[in-house]
Design a protein around this motif. Structure first.
Motif, PDB file in Angstrom:
ATOM      1  N   ARG A   1      -3.373  -9.605  -3.471  1.00 32.56           N
ATOM      2  CA  ARG A   1      -3.125  -8.271  -4.021  1.00 32.56           C
ATOM      3  C   ARG A   1      -3.989  -8.084  -5.262  1.00 32.56           C
ATOM      4  O   ARG A   1      -3.936  -8.909  -6.178  1.00 32.56           O
TER       5      ARG A   1
ATOM      6  N   THR B   1      -4.168  -5.727  -8.146  1.00 31.98           N
ATOM      7  CA  THR B   1      -3.329  -4.694  -8.766  1.00 31.98           C
ATOM      8  C   THR B   1      -3.479  -4.754 -10.292  1.00 31.98           C
ATOM      9  O   THR B   1      -4.288  -5.529 -10.815  1.00 31.98           O
TER      10      THR B   1
ATOM     11  N   MET C   1      -1.798  -6.184 -12.185  1.00 29.12           N
ATOM     12  CA  MET C   1      -1.486  -7.537 -12.632  1.00 29.12           C
ATOM     13  C   MET C   1      -2.752  -8.353 -12.869  1.00 29.12           C
ATOM     14  O   MET C   1      -2.802  -9.158 -13.808  1.00 29.12           O
TER      15      MET C   1
ATOM     16  N   PHE D   1      -3.592  -5.684  -0.247  1.00 30.32           N
ATOM     17  CA  PHE D   1      -3.197  -4.460  -0.963  1.00 30.32           C
ATOM     18  C   PHE D   1      -4.032  -4.287  -2.216  1.00 30.32           C
ATOM     19  O   PHE D   1      -4.319  -5.254  -2.931  1.00 30.32           O
TER      20      PHE D   1
ATOM     21  N   ASP E   1      -4.356  -1.474  -5.580  1.00 28.03           N
ATOM     22  CA  ASP E   1      -3.788  -0.292  -6.221  1.00 28.03           C
ATOM     23  C   ASP E   1      -4.851   0.419  -7.058  1.00 28.03           C
ATOM     24  O   ASP E   1      -6.033   0.061  -7.036  1.00 28.03           O
TER      25      ASP E   1
ATOM     26  N   LEU F   1       5.005  -7.161 -16.035  1.00 24.46           N
ATOM     27  CA  LEU F   1       3.978  -7.067 -14.997  1.00 24.46           C
ATOM     28  C   LEU F   1       4.265  -8.015 -13.839  1.00 24.46           C
ATOM     29  O   LEU F   1       4.089  -7.668 -12.670  1.00 24.46           O
TER      30      LEU F   1
ATOM     31  N   ASP G   1       4.841  -6.957  -8.317  1.00 24.45           N
ATOM     32  CA  ASP G   1       4.416  -7.292  -6.951  1.00 24.45           C
ATOM     33  C   ASP G   1       5.542  -7.930  -6.124  1.00 24.45           C
ATOM     34  O   ASP G   1       5.731  -7.562  -4.960  1.00 24.45           O
TER      35      ASP G   1
ATOM     36  N   GLN H   1       4.093   1.862  -0.108  1.00 23.94           N
ATOM     37  CA  GLN H   1       3.698   0.750  -0.973  1.00 23.94           C
ATOM     38  C   GLN H   1       2.855   1.231  -2.158  1.00 23.94           C
ATOM     39  O   GLN H   1       3.024   0.763  -3.286  1.00 23.94           O
TER      40      GLN H   1
ATOM     41  N   SER I   1       4.242   0.727  -5.980  1.00 20.84           N
ATOM     42  CA  SER I   1       3.449  -0.100  -6.888  1.00 20.84           C
ATOM     43  C   SER I   1       2.979   0.701  -8.105  1.00 20.84           C
ATOM     44  O   SER I   1       3.108   0.252  -9.250  1.00 20.84           O
ATOM     45  N   GLU I   2       2.478   1.905  -7.850  1.00 26.51           N
ATOM     46  CA  GLU I   2       1.988   2.727  -8.966  1.00 26.51           C
ATOM     47  C   GLU I   2       3.130   3.108  -9.903  1.00 26.51           C
ATOM     48  O   GLU I   2       2.984   3.063 -11.132  1.00 26.51           O
TER      49      GLU I   2
ATOM     50  N   TYR J   1       4.315  -0.171 -11.909  1.00 25.13           N
ATOM     51  CA  TYR J   1       3.354  -0.581 -12.940  1.00 25.13           C
ATOM     52  C   TYR J   1       3.300   0.449 -14.068  1.00 25.13           C
ATOM     53  O   TYR J   1       3.172   0.095 -15.245  1.00 25.13           O
TER      54      TYR J   1
ATOM     55  N   LEU K   1      -1.889   9.576  -7.280  1.00 23.77           N
ATOM     56  CA  LEU K   1      -1.639   8.913  -6.001  1.00 23.77           C
ATOM     57  C   LEU K   1      -0.182   9.078  -5.581  1.00 23.77           C
ATOM     58  O   LEU K   1       0.108   9.278  -4.393  1.00 23.77           O
TER      59      LEU K   1
END
Lengths: 114, 139
Positions: free
Chosen positions: A20, A22, A24, A53, A55, B5, B9, B32, B36-37, B40, B103
């Motif tokens: 992923r 992201t 992170m 994935f 982002d 953070l 995930d 997803q 996720s957006e 975060y 998004l």
């Protein structure tokens, strides 16, 4: 975090080390790839074959890398799964990046233009 | 989930595992992306919140809709992303940030934000394209 392979001494294929990409880990990814560019890499393929994935932060990191390369070289992406490809399409990144099926196709295309 | 953070995930993956087999087409990807957006965004920007206060996420599935409910951590200032998100098409293609809220608005079929039982809650709805039925609270 990133894994790299150099083809014909000129083309570097980079694979993010995590499944992923992201918020992170996007900054780490960007910093590590930018360090490669600072060391002289100018032909870059980012291979997403092991990435499930991505982002908006991951996309932003890619854009940052592209801007870093600028006119000094070339950057392409490959190995996008359906979810990652959808993210590219939604964000219109398919207009920004050259996308190849896999790293072999990307490297071959870059080689032909060397 | 913990307000950090590292918590995002694993939480996203937990929710997606509960949806496995229940969604089709581009719906899993859209869910997803939004989750996720949103998470975060909360972890990074919900300043003023006690970092030890968890972020609660709820998931409901019925025949017609998948609904995510994301509760702001107690103490965080209210933030209605609908008032701040730009059209995704208006975001500079070469921008390195600023796509997250857009998004969410682009990928969710409905976006609501407001108070629910005294807590600020973002509610994201997704229209299902195939029949199915389940109900699954995450926490």
């Amino acid at each position: 975090m990133i894994r790299t392979a150099v083809h014909n001494s000129e083309i570097t294929v980079v694979r993010p080390g995590d499944a992923r990409l992201t918020a992170m880990n996007a900054k780490t990814f960007r910093d590590e790839v930018v360090a490669l560019i600072d060391q002289g890499t100018s032909l870059l393929v980012v291979d997403f074959k092991d990435v499930s994935f991505l982002d908006s932060s991951g996309l932003g990191a890619l854009v940052g890398v592209l801007k870093k390369i600028g006119n000094r070289g070339e950057m392409a992406v490959c190995g996008l799964n359906n979810d990652v490809e959808q993210m590219f399409r939604i964000c219109r990144m398919d207009r920004v990046f050259t996308i190849y099926r896999d790293s072999d196709a990307a490297v071959q295309s870059m080689n032909e233009r060397l | 989930m913990p307000n950090c953070l590292e918590g995002v995930d694993p939480t996203v993956l937990t929710v997606m595992s509960k949806l496995e087999g229940a969604l089709s087409g581009d719906l899993p990807a859209r869910v997803q992306i939004c989750l996720s957006e949103a998470l975060y965004n909360l972890v990074i920007h919900a300043k003023g919140a006690d970092a030890s206060v968890p972020i609660d996420v709820g998931l409901t599935i019925d025949d017609d809709t998948v609904r995510l409910e994301i509760f702001d951590p107690a103490g965080a200032a209210p933030f209605d992303l609908r008032l701040h998100a730009r059209e995704l098409a208006q975001v500079d293609l070469m921008a390195e940030r600023g796509r997250g809220l857009s998004l969410i608005m682009e990928c969710a079929d409905s976006v609501d934000y407001g108070t629910s039982n005294g807590r600020n809650r973002l509610s994201l709805g997704f229209d299902r394209r195939e029949e199915g039925s389940a109900s699954e609270p995450v926490n």
